[in-house]
Design a protein around this motif. Structure first.
Motif, short mmCIF file in Angstrom:
data_model
loop_
_atom_site.label_atom_id
_atom_site.label_comp_id
_atom_site.label_asym_id
_atom_site.label_seq_id
_atom_site.Cartn_x
_atom_site.Cartn_y
_atom_site.Cartn_z
N ASP A 57 81.97 46.04 -20.99
CA ASP A 57 80.75 45.48 -20.43
C ASP A 57 79.91 46.61 -19.85
O ASP A 57 80.43 47.51 -19.20
CB ASP A 57 81.07 44.47 -19.32
CG ASP A 57 81.71 43.20 -19.86
OD1 ASP A 57 81.61 42.96 -21.08
OD2 ASP A 57 82.30 42.46 -19.07
N ALA A 58 78.62 46.55 -20.08
CA ALA A 58 77.70 47.59 -19.59
C ALA A 58 76.77 46.98 -18.55
O ALA A 58 75.70 46.48 -18.88
CB ALA A 58 76.91 48.18 -20.75
N MET A 59 77.18 47.03 -17.31
CA MET A 59 76.40 46.40 -16.25
C MET A 59 75.09 47.14 -15.95
O MET A 59 74.22 46.60 -15.28
CB MET A 59 77.24 46.29 -14.97
CG MET A 59 78.43 45.35 -15.12
SD MET A 59 78.01 43.69 -15.73
CE MET A 59 77.01 43.09 -14.40
N THR A 60 74.93 48.37 -16.45
CA THR A 60 73.68 49.10 -16.24
C THR A 60 72.69 48.84 -17.37
O THR A 60 71.65 49.48 -17.45
CB THR A 60 73.91 50.61 -16.11
OG1 THR A 60 74.59 51.08 -17.28
CG2 THR A 60 74.72 50.93 -14.86
N VAL A 61 73.00 47.90 -18.26
CA VAL A 61 72.06 47.47 -19.30
C VAL A 61 71.66 46.04 -18.95
O VAL A 61 72.39 45.10 -19.24
CB VAL A 61 72.70 47.54 -20.70
CG1 VAL A 61 71.73 47.04 -21.76
CG2 VAL A 61 73.18 48.95 -21.01
N PRO A 62 70.51 45.88 -18.28
CA PRO A 62 70.13 44.53 -17.86
C PRO A 62 69.70 43.66 -19.04
O PRO A 62 69.13 44.16 -20.01
CB PRO A 62 68.97 44.77 -16.90
CG PRO A 62 68.43 46.12 -17.24
CD PRO A 62 69.56 46.89 -17.82
N GLY A 63 70.00 42.39 -18.94
CA GLY A 63 69.59 41.42 -19.95
C GLY A 63 68.75 40.33 -19.30
O GLY A 63 69.08 39.86 -18.21
N TYR A 64 67.68 39.97 -19.95
CA TYR A 64 66.76 38.97 -19.42
C TYR A 64 66.69 37.77 -20.35
O TYR A 64 66.69 37.92 -21.57
CB TYR A 64 65.36 39.56 -19.27
CG TYR A 64 65.31 40.70 -18.28
CD1 TYR A 64 64.97 40.46 -16.95
CD2 TYR A 64 65.61 41.99 -18.65
CE1 TYR A 64 64.95 41.49 -16.02
CE2 TYR A 64 65.59 43.03 -17.73
CZ TYR A 64 65.26 42.77 -16.43
OH TYR A 64 65.24 43.79 -15.52
N VAL A 65 66.64 36.59 -19.79
CA VAL A 65 66.44 35.36 -20.55
C VAL A 65 65.23 34.67 -19.96
O VAL A 65 65.20 34.38 -18.76
CB VAL A 65 67.68 34.44 -20.47
CG1 VAL A 65 67.40 33.12 -21.19
CG2 VAL A 65 68.91 35.12 -21.06
N GLY A 66 64.21 34.49 -20.77
CA GLY A 66 62.99 33.85 -20.30
C GLY A 66 62.33 34.61 -19.17
O GLY A 66 61.73 34.01 -18.29
N GLY A 67 62.47 35.94 -19.15
CA GLY A 67 61.84 36.76 -18.12
C GLY A 67 62.64 36.91 -16.84
O GLY A 67 62.25 37.63 -15.94
N SER A 68 63.79 36.23 -16.75
CA SER A 68 64.62 36.33 -15.55
C SER A 68 65.88 37.14 -15.84
O SER A 68 66.49 36.99 -16.91
CB SER A 68 65.05 34.94 -15.07
OG SER A 68 63.91 34.18 -14.70
N LEU A 69 66.29 37.97 -14.90
CA LEU A 69 67.50 38.77 -15.05
C LEU A 69 68.70 37.85 -15.17
O LEU A 69 68.98 37.04 -14.31
CB LEU A 69 67.67 39.70 -13.85
CG LEU A 69 68.86 40.66 -13.90
CD1 LEU A 69 68.71 41.64 -15.05
CD2 LEU A 69 69.00 41.39 -12.57
N ALA A 70 69.43 37.96 -16.30
CA ALA A 70 70.60 37.12 -16.53
C ALA A 70 71.88 37.94 -16.61
O ALA A 70 72.98 37.37 -16.59
CB ALA A 70 70.41 36.33 -17.84
N TRP A 71 71.78 39.25 -16.70
CA TRP A 71 72.96 40.10 -16.87
C TRP A 71 72.66 41.49 -16.35
O TRP A 71 71.55 42.00 -16.50
CB TRP A 71 73.32 40.20 -18.34
CG TRP A 71 74.39 41.23 -18.62
CD1 TRP A 71 74.20 42.53 -19.00
CD2 TRP A 71 75.78 41.06 -18.50
NE1 TRP A 71 75.39 43.19 -19.13
CE2 TRP A 71 76.39 42.30 -18.82
CE3 TRP A 71 76.60 40.00 -18.14
CZ2 TRP A 71 77.77 42.47 -18.80
CZ3 TRP A 71 77.96 40.20 -18.14
CH2 TRP A 71 78.52 41.42 -18.47
N GLY A 72 73.63 42.13 -15.76
CA GLY A 72 73.52 43.52 -15.39
C GLY A 72 72.67 43.77 -14.16
O GLY A 72 72.26 42.85 -13.46
N THR A 73 72.41 45.04 -13.94
CA THR A 73 71.64 45.48 -12.79
C THR A 73 70.55 46.41 -13.27
O THR A 73 70.84 47.40 -13.94
CB THR A 73 72.55 46.24 -11.79
OG1 THR A 73 73.67 45.43 -11.48
CG2 THR A 73 71.81 46.60 -10.53
N GLN A 74 69.31 46.10 -12.93
CA GLN A 74 68.23 47.00 -13.35
C GLN A 74 68.18 48.21 -12.43
O GLN A 74 68.66 48.15 -11.30
CB GLN A 74 66.90 46.28 -13.38
CG GLN A 74 66.33 45.90 -12.04
CD GLN A 74 64.98 45.22 -12.19
OE1 GLN A 74 64.76 44.44 -13.10
NE2 GLN A 74 64.09 45.51 -11.29
#
Length: 75
Positions: A57-74
């Motif tokens: 898992d790469a927590m430093t790669v943020p993922g967004y769903v519909g413009g909201s942060l859904a995964w990781g840390t920006q």
């Protein structure tokens, strides 16, 4: 993606159509990135670069769903 102070670039990958059932797996998704002149890319100040040598898992790669942060840390 929200603007991040000090960032000079980012990669945006999107998907359209289809669906993935809860708990299902897409399998490996490969992505290749290069400069337009094919010169090496310096990763010395890359926030998302990790030290892993195997899939993890790469927590430093943020993922967004519909413009909201859904995964990781920006950054």
């Amino acid at each position: 993606m929200p603007a991040v102070s000090g960032a000079d670039a980012y990669i945006e990958v999107g998907f359209t159509g289809g669906s993935l059932a809860p708990g299902a797996n897409t399998g490996e998704i490969q992505l290749r990135v290069s400069r337009t002149d094919w010169q090496p890319v310096s990763e010395t100040n890359d926030y998302s670069r990790g030290a892993a040598t195997a899939y993890t898992d790469a927590m430093t790669v943020p993922g967004y769903v519909g413009g909201s942060l859904a995964w990781g840390t920006q950054p």
